[in-house]
Design an enzyme around this catalytic site. Structure first.
Site, PDB file in Angstrom:
ATOM      1  N   ASN A 207      -9.631  14.289   8.385  1.00 45.29           N
ATOM      2  CA  ASN A 207      -9.576  14.557   6.659  1.00 45.29           C
ATOM      3  C   ASN A 207     -10.317  15.356   5.711  1.00 45.29           C
ATOM      4  O   ASN A 207     -11.316  15.783   6.191  1.00 45.29           O
ATOM      5  CB  ASN A 207      -9.531  12.793   6.177  1.00 45.29           C
ATOM      6  CG  ASN A 207     -10.889  11.982   7.012  1.00 45.29           C
ATOM      7  OD1 ASN A 207     -11.737  12.626   6.553  1.00 45.29           O
ATOM      8  ND2 ASN A 207     -10.715  11.279   8.495  1.00 45.29           N
ATOM      9  N   LYS A 342     -12.350  -8.021  10.337  1.00 47.84           N
ATOM     10  CA  LYS A 342     -13.588  -7.055  11.239  1.00 47.84           C
ATOM     11  C   LYS A 342     -15.004  -7.500  11.046  1.00 47.84           C
ATOM     12  O   LYS A 342     -15.566  -6.880  12.171  1.00 47.84           O
ATOM     13  CB  LYS A 342     -13.272  -5.430  10.425  1.00 47.84           C
ATOM     14  CG  LYS A 342     -12.150  -4.767  11.067  1.00 47.84           C
ATOM     15  CD  LYS A 342     -11.983  -2.662   9.941  1.00 47.84           C
ATOM     16  CE  LYS A 342     -10.985  -2.701   9.840  1.00 47.84           C
ATOM     17  NZ  LYS A 342     -10.976  -0.593  10.666  1.00 47.84           N
TER      18      LYS A 342
HETATM   19  O1  PMT Z   1     -17.602  10.964   2.619  1.00 48.50           O
HETATM   20  P1  PMT Z   1     -17.740  11.175   1.104  1.00 48.50           P
HETATM   21  O2  PMT Z   1     -16.386  12.287   1.011  1.00 48.50           O
HETATM   22  O3  PMT Z   1     -18.739  10.964   0.448  1.00 48.50           O
HETATM   23  O4  PMT Z   1     -16.325  10.191   1.136  1.00 48.50           O
HETATM   24  C1  PMT Z   1     -16.788   8.610   1.320  1.00 48.50           C
HETATM   25  C2  PMT Z   1     -15.729   8.212   1.621  1.00 48.50           C
HETATM   26  C3  PMT Z   1     -14.775   7.962   0.820  1.00 48.50           C
HETATM   27  C4  PMT Z   1     -15.343   8.844   3.367  1.00 48.50           C
HETATM   28  C5  PMT Z   1     -16.278   6.730   2.174  1.00 48.50           C
HETATM   29  O5  PMT Z   1     -16.642   5.925   0.531  1.00 48.50           O
HETATM   30  C6  PMT Z   1     -15.524   5.960   2.417  1.00 48.50           C
HETATM   31  O6  PMT Z   1     -14.758   4.866   1.864  1.00 48.50           O
HETATM   32  N1  PMT Z   1     -15.409   5.628   3.691  1.00 48.50           N
HETATM   33  C7  PMT Z   1     -14.119   4.449   4.614  1.00 48.50           C
HETATM   34  C8  PMT Z   1     -12.989   5.442   5.269  1.00 48.50           C
HETATM   35  C9  PMT Z   1     -11.913   5.406   5.600  1.00 48.50           C
HETATM   36  O7  PMT Z   1     -12.018   5.910   6.381  1.00 48.50           O
HETATM   37  O8  PMT Z   1     -11.550   3.691   5.501  1.00 48.50           O
HETATM   38  P2  PMT Z   1     -10.405   2.548   6.423  1.00 48.50           P
HETATM   39  O9  PMT Z   1      -9.996   1.925   5.418  1.00 48.50           O
HETATM   40  O10 PMT Z   1      -9.519   3.739   6.254  1.00 48.50           O
HETATM   41  O11 PMT Z   1     -12.172   2.071   7.100  1.00 48.50           O
HETATM   42  C10 PMT Z   1     -12.065   0.849   6.730  1.00 48.50           C
HETATM   43  C11 PMT Z   1     -13.512   0.921   7.236  1.00 48.50           C
HETATM   44  O12 PMT Z   1     -12.797   0.755   8.834  1.00 48.50           O
HETATM   45  C12 PMT Z   1     -14.647   2.225   7.648  1.00 48.50           C
HETATM   46  O13 PMT Z   1     -15.578   1.629   7.100  1.00 48.50           O
HETATM   47  C13 PMT Z   1     -14.497   3.192   8.688  1.00 48.50           C
HETATM   48  O14 PMT Z   1     -15.531   3.562   9.057  1.00 48.50           O
HETATM   49  C14 PMT Z   1     -13.738   1.899   9.717  1.00 48.50           C
HETATM   50  N2  PMT Z   1     -13.004   2.471  11.050  1.00 48.50           N
HETATM   51  C15 PMT Z   1     -11.886   3.139  10.543  1.00 48.50           C
HETATM   52  C16 PMT Z   1     -10.758   3.103  11.065  1.00 48.50           C
HETATM   53  C17 PMT Z   1     -11.428   3.099  13.076  1.00 48.50           C
HETATM   54  N3  PMT Z   1     -11.028   3.605  13.868  1.00 48.50           N
HETATM   55  N4  PMT Z   1     -12.351   2.786  13.078  1.00 48.50           N
HETATM   56  C18 PMT Z   1     -13.537   2.565  12.537  1.00 48.50           C
HETATM   57  O15 PMT Z   1     -14.224   1.986  12.396  1.00 48.50           O
END
Ligand code: PMT
Length: 401
Positions: A207, A342
């Site tokens: 991504n 979570k």
């Molecule tokens: O890196 P940059 O370019 O500065 O961009 C920053 C960002 C947009 C990546 C960051 O600010 C952000 O929002 N990160 C979370 C992105 C995300 O993937 O969100 P999610 O909704 O998919 O996941 C929610 C949470 O679960 C996150 O804390 C993620 O780390 C965690 N997760 C998700 C999927 C997975 N399989 N394992 C996880 O631990």
């Protein structure tokens, strides 16, 4: 942090005195007013004019040669927000440790009440000399911050400790002096960047995460006294100074490292954009095109482990767990669902898909949702500022609990 601050740069007589010129430029670029004090020996290595032109200030080279004031060293001492001595020779270290004031720099140091950073630089045998080490210990006990010299080949052809660190490192440590140390000694585990899920040896699913947000959190936590471990996916950023960086590629590797390091942590902040799916099978040879433009090929995907959920299930009462939720719509609903699922103490809802916020941008638009029901909606701001806002809130909760 250095904007409009007054920094006194002490330069002593060592071959590394030339590096003080670059340090001066970095401090000036950060918006500080810089005053340079040079010892007579420093003048043998670098000219006063260089420092005068670049600092846009008079340079102090003696106690009695100022046109403006005979007590300039006292004025400069009292007006300094911080003093950095780079390079600091065995001579100035010895004088400061033993209360000797016989030139402009050592006399000024008697009157300084601000933060002071001393950057020893000399021949290895001199640096290891018992008297020098004893004096450094005294200065540390007196509350001065000592920046350890680097090791490597020195100008005198010996090899070992004694090199003046890179000006970028000295500058970074100088900036650190100005941050509150509210997270002192706290172990903080951060994840950042994307993961890459291999399709074959040359292709992957990933991504747009640049790592900027996660690196900003790690850097801010280190500046505030935290002992920081950063588990990072592949990004093109330099590792934050003072942070232990563990590099990984895939979600599986990130999961292993986070689980391995989580027990020790007081605070866990998962900023990484983990790929939710990986190819069910990764080919060990590059997949070749077959030249048939109408045929399609499919990649079967398997869901990756939800690392944050795993951490939430294992987390202990004393640990603070924060996650991010990148959303294009319904931020409140989705973020709160993720916090519940979570077992988080905080979820940082991150608006993505708008200009200047989210992936790759230098700024971010976020909203905090805490387990106790409080929320904070922040305006668009620099990722470094967002990082400090996150830590302000976590620190207030962790310290007061
Ligand atoms: O890196 P940059 O370019 O500065 O961009 C920053 C960002 C947009 C990546 C960051 O600010 C952000 O929002 N990160 C979370 C992105 C995300 O993937 O969100 P999610 O909704 O998919 O996941 C929610 C949470 O679960 C996150 O804390 C993620 O780390 C965690 N997760 C998700 C999927 C997975 N399989 N394992 C996880 O631990």
């Amino acid at each position: 942090m250095l904007k409009d601050k007054t920094i006194v740069l002490g330069v002593c007589g060592g071959i590394a005195a030339y590096k003080a010129v670059e340090l001066l430029r970095l401090i000036k670029k950060a918006g500080a007013n810089v005053r340079v004090v040079m010892t007579q020996s420093a003048l043998e290595f670098v000219g006063e004019t260089t420092f005068r032109v670049l600092s846009e200030n008079d340079v102090c080279t003696g106690l009695f040669n100022s046109k403006e004031s005979s007590v300039r060293h006292i004025e400069w001492a009292s007006e300094a927000d911080a003093v950095v001595i780079a390079p600091a020779t065995a001579n100035i270290i010895g004088k400061m440790a033993n209360g000797i004031a016989d030139d402009a720099l050592s006399t000024m140091m008697m009157a300084v009440t601000s933060k002071v950073m001393i950057c020893p630089s000399m021949n290895t045998y001199m640096y290891e000399n018992r008297a020098v080490q004893r004096n450094i210990d005294i200065l540390e006990q007196d509350g001065f911050f000592i920046l350890e010299p680097g090791t490597g080949e020195l100008a005198c052809k010996t090899s070992g400790a004694g090199r003046l660190p890179d000006p970028v490192l000295i500058f970074d440590r100088l900036v650190k002096l100005f941050y509150p140390k509210d997270l002192k000694g706290k172990k903080i585990l951060v994840s950042a960047g994307p993961t890459r899920e291999a399709i074959d040896p040359v292709r992957y699913i990933s991504n747009h995460s640049s790592g900027k947000m996660g690196y900003a959190v790690a850097e801010a936590a280190e500046k505030r006294g935290g002992v920081v471990t950063l588990v990072s996916g592949p990004v093109s950023l330099s590792p934050p100074i003072g942070v232990d960086v563990i590099k990984i590629e895939s979600a599986k590797q990130m999961a292993d490292e986070i689980i391995k390091n989580m027990d020790d942590a007081d605070i866990i902040i998962k900023v990484a954009a983990v790929a939710d799916y990986r190819p069910s099978a990764s080919h060990d040879k590059k997949i070749k095109k077959n030249g048939n433009l109408t045929a399609s090929i499919s990649i079967e995907l398997t869901e990756n482990p939800d690392i944050l959920k795993m951490v939430g299930e294992r987390k202990k009462e004393r640990q603070f767990l924060a996650g991010f939720a990148a959303e294009t719509q319904n931020l409140d609903v989705y973020a709160l669902k993720k916090m519940e699922k979570k077992n988080l103490d905080l979820i940082v809802g991150n608006i993505v898909g708008v200009k200047g916020s989210g992936f790759e941008a230098d700024t971010n638009k976020v909203k905090f949702f805490f387990r106790d029901g409080t929320t904070h909606d922040l305006p668009l701001m620099d990722k470094a500022k967002v990082a400090h806002k996150i830590l302000d809130h976590i620190s207030a909760r962790v310290i007061s609990s």
